[in-house]
Design a protein around this motif. Structure first.
Motif, mmCIF file in Angstrom:
data_model
loop_
_atom_site.group_PDB
_atom_site.id
_atom_site.type_symbol
_atom_site.label_atom_id
_atom_site.label_comp_id
_atom_site.label_asym_id
_atom_site.label_seq_id
_atom_site.Cartn_x
_atom_site.Cartn_y
_atom_site.Cartn_z
ATOM 1 N N UNK A 1 -3.127 33.266 -15.155
ATOM 2 C CA UNK A 1 -3.848 34.446 -14.671
ATOM 3 C C UNK A 1 -4.106 35.436 -15.804
ATOM 4 N N UNK A 2 -3.364 35.344 -16.872
ATOM 5 C CA UNK A 2 -3.575 36.241 -18.005
ATOM 6 C C UNK A 2 -4.951 36.055 -18.633
ATOM 7 N N UNK A 3 -5.607 34.917 -18.329
ATOM 8 C CA UNK A 3 -6.956 34.672 -18.850
ATOM 9 C C UNK A 3 -7.948 35.728 -18.371
ATOM 10 N N UNK A 4 -7.641 36.381 -17.254
ATOM 11 C CA UNK A 4 -8.526 37.431 -16.754
ATOM 12 C C UNK A 4 -8.659 38.572 -17.758
ATOM 13 N N UNK A 5 -7.636 38.736 -18.631
ATOM 14 C CA UNK A 5 -7.657 39.798 -19.637
ATOM 15 C C UNK A 5 -8.145 39.345 -20.992
ATOM 16 N N UNK A 6 -8.615 38.106 -21.101
ATOM 17 C CA UNK A 6 -9.119 37.589 -22.380
ATOM 18 C C UNK A 6 -10.318 38.412 -22.834
ATOM 19 N N UNK A 7 -10.273 38.999 -24.061
ATOM 20 C CA UNK A 7 -11.391 39.820 -24.551
ATOM 21 C C UNK A 7 -12.731 39.094 -24.543
ATOM 22 N N UNK A 8 -12.723 37.768 -24.618
ATOM 23 C CA UNK A 8 -13.969 36.999 -24.598
ATOM 24 C C UNK A 8 -14.703 37.152 -23.266
ATOM 25 N N UNK A 9 -13.967 37.528 -22.223
ATOM 26 C CA UNK A 9 -14.559 37.635 -20.897
ATOM 27 C C UNK A 9 -14.827 39.084 -20.496
ATOM 28 N N UNK A 10 -14.812 39.993 -21.454
ATOM 29 C CA UNK A 10 -15.009 41.419 -21.150
ATOM 30 C C UNK A 10 -16.325 41.637 -20.408
ATOM 31 N N UNK A 11 -16.233 42.308 -19.264
ATOM 32 C CA UNK A 11 -17.411 42.583 -18.456
ATOM 33 C C UNK A 11 -17.931 41.386 -17.691
ATOM 34 N N UNK B 1 -11.641 35.444 -9.331
ATOM 35 C CA UNK B 1 -10.714 34.975 -8.302
ATOM 36 C C UNK B 1 -11.540 34.803 -7.035
ATOM 37 N N UNK B 2 -11.525 33.605 -6.452
ATOM 38 C CA UNK B 2 -12.376 33.371 -5.291
ATOM 39 C C UNK B 2 -11.936 32.190 -4.452
ATOM 40 N N UNK C 1 -6.245 26.921 2.686
ATOM 41 C CA UNK C 1 -6.711 26.683 1.326
ATOM 42 C C UNK C 1 -6.127 27.655 0.333
ATOM 43 N N UNK C 2 -6.359 27.400 -0.961
ATOM 44 C CA UNK C 2 -5.865 28.259 -2.028
ATOM 45 C C UNK C 2 -6.935 29.235 -2.513
ATOM 46 N N UNK C 3 -6.504 30.292 -3.169
ATOM 47 C CA UNK C 3 -7.406 31.162 -3.906
ATOM 48 C C UNK C 3 -7.464 30.646 -5.341
ATOM 49 N N UNK C 4 -8.645 30.298 -5.777
ATOM 50 C CA UNK C 4 -8.816 29.673 -7.079
ATOM 51 C C UNK C 4 -9.074 30.701 -8.188
ATOM 52 N N UNK C 5 -8.741 30.299 -9.406
ATOM 53 C CA UNK C 5 -9.279 30.942 -10.598
ATOM 54 C C UNK C 5 -10.535 30.128 -10.919
ATOM 55 N N UNK C 6 -11.694 30.706 -10.624
ATOM 56 C CA UNK C 6 -12.967 30.012 -10.769
ATOM 57 C C UNK C 6 -13.608 30.387 -12.096
ATOM 58 N N UNK C 7 -14.188 29.401 -12.759
ATOM 59 C CA UNK C 7 -14.873 29.712 -14.019
ATOM 60 C C UNK C 7 -16.142 28.878 -14.159
ATOM 61 N N UNK C 8 -17.067 29.411 -14.953
ATOM 62 C CA UNK C 8 -18.336 28.738 -15.201
ATOM 63 C C UNK C 8 -18.117 27.684 -16.275
ATOM 64 N N UNK C 9 -18.191 26.424 -15.881
ATOM 65 C CA UNK C 9 -17.918 25.332 -16.802
ATOM 66 C C UNK C 9 -18.921 25.206 -17.928
ATOM 67 N N UNK C 10 -20.104 25.816 -17.777
ATOM 68 C CA UNK C 10 -21.100 25.784 -18.847
ATOM 69 C C UNK C 10 -20.832 26.849 -19.905
ATOM 70 N N UNK C 11 -20.024 27.834 -19.551
ATOM 71 C CA UNK C 11 -19.713 28.941 -20.469
ATOM 72 C C UNK C 11 -18.315 28.785 -21.057
ATOM 73 N N UNK C 12 -17.363 28.415 -20.206
ATOM 74 C CA UNK C 12 -15.966 28.277 -20.625
ATOM 75 C C UNK C 12 -15.650 26.788 -20.688
ATOM 76 N N UNK C 13 -15.502 26.266 -21.880
ATOM 77 C CA UNK C 13 -15.314 24.824 -22.063
ATOM 78 C C UNK C 13 -13.878 24.372 -21.850
ATOM 79 N N UNK C 14 -12.921 25.237 -22.122
ATOM 80 C CA UNK C 14 -11.516 24.879 -21.969
ATOM 81 C C UNK C 14 -10.942 25.591 -20.750
ATOM 82 N N UNK C 15 -10.385 24.835 -19.830
ATOM 83 C CA UNK C 15 -9.891 25.411 -18.579
ATOM 84 C C UNK C 15 -8.769 26.416 -18.821
ATOM 85 N N UNK C 16 -8.860 27.608 -18.237
ATOM 86 C CA UNK C 16 -7.760 28.576 -18.337
ATOM 87 C C UNK C 16 -6.515 27.997 -17.668
ATOM 88 N N UNK C 17 -5.354 28.427 -18.118
ATOM 89 C CA UNK C 17 -4.108 27.909 -17.550
ATOM 90 C C UNK C 17 -3.259 28.992 -16.897
#
Length: 367
Positions: A165-175, A248-249, A147-163
């Motif tokens: 790995x740089x999304x990990x550094x998005x200031x909106x996701x701080x902490x 990442x999970x 299997x693959x290692x996914x970039x997992x996100x909460x669909x109720x919080x993040x409406x637009x799918x990240x494209x």
């Protein structure tokens, strides 16, 4: 004379039956697929999380009247540490990924397998049977899941799918970010750096200069991190408690958390992702080698492969497993799009300077 002849005949028949029984016992002790008397024994597994779920092991325990005891590990380095401290005196079966399988074979830490006696080995997808589990004509591992290692996100919080790995550094996701507590992060940063373009082995053989660049990126990312997860269960809890929004999970996390009613989603970033092919192997010196061989054959049977996929969302190795899987599960495990998925995944490989990668990762956490 008639009585004597009859007596001799009876003795001959008894001896013949005893010899036949002994012959059967010999077969049971030497044939990896034969059934012996294992009642009351305990088979000890050292495997990735989810691989010894009760749904997976229960039929085997009932059939042979045994106990399957599992110890989980959260990273390849943790597997090695536990294996070196216990070995065959503690564990019978392990499930290493491609970054360790070949090393374990070369290091003479495994028992050769009697795969020619396995009923289900011929149903394994040949693309998953790799040379690194073979040595001098012997086979030391059977493909189990991938299997693959996914970039997992909460669909109720993040409406637009990240494209990316740089999304990990998005200031909106701080902490609100979680990464595995392992050198896997260096591989992913290597992909973000573009090192894998044209050479999928490059992220596993980075130069010191490249490692230093990866270290800087990971250190700069630290303000984003809520926690580095050590086990899949820990990451599940982080999502369940809404402590993180992106991570990442493994597919296992998406499966288990969404089973509670949540809305986790996943993507494979444009840079590609890392992934794994897990083999089942028997530890050298195992006290239960015959029983362990029976378990390996059981674990790669189409029915149990399908159950494993249902429990974990990992893709099965058996080509017949799909016959026992729903359409949704087949889609979730990518079994009909292997070629496309393999093109997106840089499967874990042996890292020659693994010690240096671990040093870099330790420096990231302590910086």
């Amino acid at each position: 004379m008639k009585k004597k002849s009859r007596y001799i005949l009876i003795v001959a028949m008894v001896v013949s039956l005893m010899l036949a029984a002994c012959s059967g016992d010999d077969k049971a002790s030497s044939d990896g697929s034969a059934e012996g008397d294992f009642s009351g024994k305990t088979l000890n597994l050292l495997v990735w999380e989810g691989m010894a779920d009760e749904k997976i092991i229960s039929d085997f325990e009932k059939e042979y009247d045994v106990t399957v005891n599992a110890t989980y590990f959260g990273s390849s380095d943790e597997l090695m540490a536990k294996l070196k401290s216990g070995g065959g005196s503690t564990y019978d079966i392990i499930s290493p990924s491609g970054d360790l399988s070949g090393y374990l074979v070369a290091s003479d830490m495994l028992e050769p397998l009697n795969v020619e006696n396995y009923k289900n080995y011929s149903d394994i997808n040949e693309d998953l049977i790799l040379e690194d589990v073979q040595k001098d004509g012997d086979v030391y591992g059977v493909p189990y899941v991938w299997g693959p290692n996914y970039l997992i996100y909460d669909g109720d919080v993040i409406k637009e799918a990240p494209t990316s790995w740089s999304a990990l550094g998005n200031p909106e996701f701080a902490g609100k970010v979680s990464l595995p507590d392992s050198i896997d992060n260096i591989y992913i940063v290597g992909q973000l750096m573009g090192l894998n373009k044209g050479d999928k082995t490059a992220i596993y053989n980075m130069s010191e200069e490249q490692l230093q660049e990866a270290k800087k990126i990971l250190v700069d990312l630290k303000p984003q991190i809520r926690k580095y997860w050590a086990t899949g269960g820990e990451l599940n809890d982080l999502f369940a408690n809404k402590e993180v929004s992106v991570a990442v999970g493994w597919p296992l996390t998406v499966k288990q958390v969404n089973d509670t009613g949540r809305n986790l989603k996943w993507v494979i970033p444009e840079e590609g992702t890392t992934g794994w092919m897990d083999n089942l192997m028997i530890v050298k010196g195992s006290k239960n080698k015959e029983l362990a061989e029976l378990y390996l054959d059981y674990a790669i049977s189409p029915e149990i492969q399908a159950i494993t996929a249902e429990v974990t969302n990992y893709a099965p190795a058996s080509v017949k497993a799909a016959e026992f899987m729903s359409d949704d599960l087949q889609e979730a495990t990518h079994i009909h799009e292997m070629e496309d998925m393999f093109g997106k995944i840089d499967f874990w490989q042996y890292v020659e300077d693994r010690a240096r990668y671990n040093e870099i990762w330790t420096e990231v956490k302590t910086n």
